[in-house]
Write an enzyme that holds these catalytic residues in place. Sequence first.
Site, PDB file in Angstrom:
ATOM      1  N   LYS A 171       9.119  -0.703  14.412  1.00 44.80           N
ATOM      2  CA  LYS A 171       9.684  -0.326  13.103  1.00 44.80           C
ATOM      3  C   LYS A 171      10.750   0.752  13.289  1.00 44.80           C
ATOM      4  O   LYS A 171      11.827   0.695  12.698  1.00 44.80           O
ATOM      5  CB  LYS A 171       8.587   0.246  12.192  1.00 44.80           C
ATOM      6  N   LYS A 227       0.844  -1.201   0.000  1.00 44.31           N
ATOM      7  CA  LYS A 227       0.000   0.000   0.000  1.00 44.31           C
ATOM      8  C   LYS A 227       0.880   1.253   0.000  1.00 44.31           C
ATOM      9  O   LYS A 227       0.684   2.156  -0.782  1.00 44.31           O
ATOM     10  CB  LYS A 227      -0.917  -0.026   1.233  1.00 44.31           C
ATOM     11  N   GLY A 257      -4.905  -2.098   4.879  1.00 42.56           N
ATOM     12  CA  GLY A 257      -4.114  -3.238   4.399  1.00 42.56           C
ATOM     13  C   GLY A 257      -4.790  -4.569   4.661  1.00 42.56           C
ATOM     14  O   GLY A 257      -4.879  -5.438   3.779  1.00 42.56           O
ATOM     15  N   ARG A 258      -5.307  -4.746   5.870  1.00 41.89           N
ATOM     16  CA  ARG A 258      -5.896  -6.045   6.223  1.00 41.89           C
ATOM     17  C   ARG A 258      -7.289  -6.225   5.642  1.00 41.89           C
ATOM     18  O   ARG A 258      -7.919  -7.262   5.838  1.00 41.89           O
ATOM     19  CB  ARG A 258      -5.896  -6.215   7.741  1.00 41.89           C
ATOM     20  N   GLU A 261      -4.961  -6.954  14.519  1.00 34.78           N
ATOM     21  CA  GLU A 261      -4.470  -5.616  14.186  1.00 34.78           C
ATOM     22  C   GLU A 261      -5.649  -4.616  14.267  1.00 34.78           C
ATOM     23  O   GLU A 261      -5.446  -3.439  14.531  1.00 34.78           O
ATOM     24  CB  GLU A 261      -3.831  -5.600  12.783  1.00 34.78           C
TER      25      GLU A 261
HETATM   26  O1  F6P Z   1       3.041  -2.900   9.782  1.00 33.06           O
HETATM   27  C1  F6P Z   1       1.701  -3.134   9.639  1.00 33.06           C
HETATM   28  C2  F6P Z   1       1.225  -2.823   8.260  1.00 33.06           C
HETATM   29  O2  F6P Z   1       1.099  -1.454   8.085  1.00 33.06           O
HETATM   30  C3  F6P Z   1      -0.084  -3.519   7.967  1.00 33.06           C
HETATM   31  O3  F6P Z   1      -1.178  -2.854   8.447  1.00 33.06           O
HETATM   32  C4  F6P Z   1      -0.023  -3.659   6.494  1.00 33.06           C
HETATM   33  O4  F6P Z   1      -0.935  -4.589   6.006  1.00 33.06           O
HETATM   34  C5  F6P Z   1       1.419  -4.070   6.314  1.00 33.06           C
HETATM   35  O5  F6P Z   1       2.122  -3.317   7.267  1.00 33.06           O
HETATM   36  C6  F6P Z   1       1.996  -3.866   4.947  1.00 33.06           C
HETATM   37  O6  F6P Z   1       1.937  -2.527   4.555  1.00 33.06           O
HETATM   38  P1  F6P Z   1       2.169  -2.108   3.048  1.00 33.06           P
HETATM   39  O7  F6P Z   1       1.096  -2.735   2.231  1.00 33.06           O
HETATM   40  O8  F6P Z   1       2.093  -0.614   3.045  1.00 33.06           O
HETATM   41  O9  F6P Z   1       3.517  -2.604   2.630  1.00 33.06           O
END
Ligand code: F6P
Length: 543
Positions: A508, A210, A271-272, A357
């Site tokens: 992170k 994303k 994302g989820r 989450e």
């Molecule tokens: O770290 C958690 C998160 O932000 C999730 O909510 C998300 O699905 C995942 O990381 C991956 O994020 P991205 O699609 O931005 O790489």
Amino acid sequence: MSKTATPLTQLSAWKALESHAESIKPKHLRELFAVDPERGTRLAVDAEGIYFDYSKHRITDETIKLLLQLAEESGLKSHIEAMFTGEKINITENRAVLHTALRAPKSAKVLVDGEDVVPEVHKVLDAMAAFSDRIRSGEWKGFTGKPIKNVINIGIGGSDLGPVMAYEALKHYSQRNLTFRFVSNIDGTDFAEATIDLDPEETLFIIASKTFTTLETMTNAHTARSWTLAKLKDEKAIAKHFVAVSTAEKEVTKFGIDTANMFGFWDWVGGRYSMDSAIGLSTMLAIGPDNFKKLLAGFHSMDQHFRNTSFDKNLPVLMGLLTVWYADFFDAQTVAVLPYDQYLKRFPAYLQQLTMESNGKHVTLSGAKVNYETGPIFWGEPGTNGQHSFYQLIHQGTHLIPCDFIGFAKTLNPLGEHHDFLMANVFAQAEALAFGKTAEEVAAEGTAADLVPHRVFEGNRPSSTLLLENLTPEALGKLVALYEHSVFVQGIIWQIDSFDQWGVELGKVLAKKIIGELEKNGEGLKHDASTNELITRYLKLKK
Ligand code: F6P
């Protein structure tokens, strides 16, 4: 969602549930069924092709009445409307929450900031379908003219778990001359093993992120690029072997993927909650655009059910309220999800992100610390495998673990008596958990007195059974949407923001800092004594 809602524990339904729970706790499911055999059919809903039996829960009609009252007092109805109509209910990120728009039909209209998003959704779906057709037919050629045989999705969290789960769940419908792999972990082993037997000339990478900034995904994407160029030796090859799925056009360009090879989605898709957006490109490549449409249709019909059905017959509402019931009034810490279908082997893992989450939060929308339990731990394995490992604890341990059993009447792989044996186990497990086996029953079998306590099954352990006809793309869409909306219901009751995920940030940030320190060979470490020592030892050991 109002930040100034009446605190949950002050709602009259909550107070009534507190005292009601005390009257239910001493009751055994044996007794509840004995005095009311009809509950077995009354406490069930048959909707959207899902027979949801919730009679084996430690509830009465009064419990359901009070839980439904709790939903009313929490304003669930208006919150559902707020989500479906694009209000910015993810308040900590000031975003709408519109995964339901991803599966809305072309004729629908969903406004975000005054703009209808449905035409854009369908534009991307059409582009995905055209691309999928080219890959699946072999028309799309790799840089050296060979057709694509392997697809590797690189992503993590919501950009991985949904695609993996859906690929596994719908493998029966997949095009078998294409190989699908999924790389998520920053551990280089994941990439190395996924590519060990593949030829870059025949391999397509989908970089799914994303944000397009996630450390794991970007690291793997750069490794994939080097792996491809090591053989193809020309930057121009990237356009033939890399596509991106993202909301971040700039970042995609920065990485070197032509935006012509980018499939977009939007910040109002969490994302989820994104497996039915372009994040599902690998799913579409595997099962084809028509089956993907059926998957979306399944999601959409559960959306409609959730939005339009009265709460007493509403699958996600009932399921969500039962989760609240055990988490808050029975101190249940976990929920086990037990699909009796091998194709659903990654479903519990997928649900872990969706549920935890979303609802692993300890402050309300107004920032106040909650004084009740929120999201339980979701876990599980497919049956019957779990029966030979952790079911012992569910049957005779000290924890109360509500279970969701999921079974299908028809198998996609009819082999001898396998399917009846499988389903017999679903019914047997739910029955054993609910009714158990008394000391008298054990003794009557001639069991030695000293062994009787060991062989007693207390029972009174609750479960839902979800029985469907067949594992189709449509059924999978319905199941996933059912859990999505159940999570929503729980979040509304708990007055939390189910759509942010601040809890993943600190780790992170610290990891980034430590990466810098490792690069400087651990100079000037200023962590706590334990972390300093671990980093120092790591640096010494790896030499
Ligand atoms: O770290 C958690 C998160 O932000 C999730 O909510 C998300 O699905 C995942 O990381 C991956 O994020 P991205 O699609 O931005 O790489």
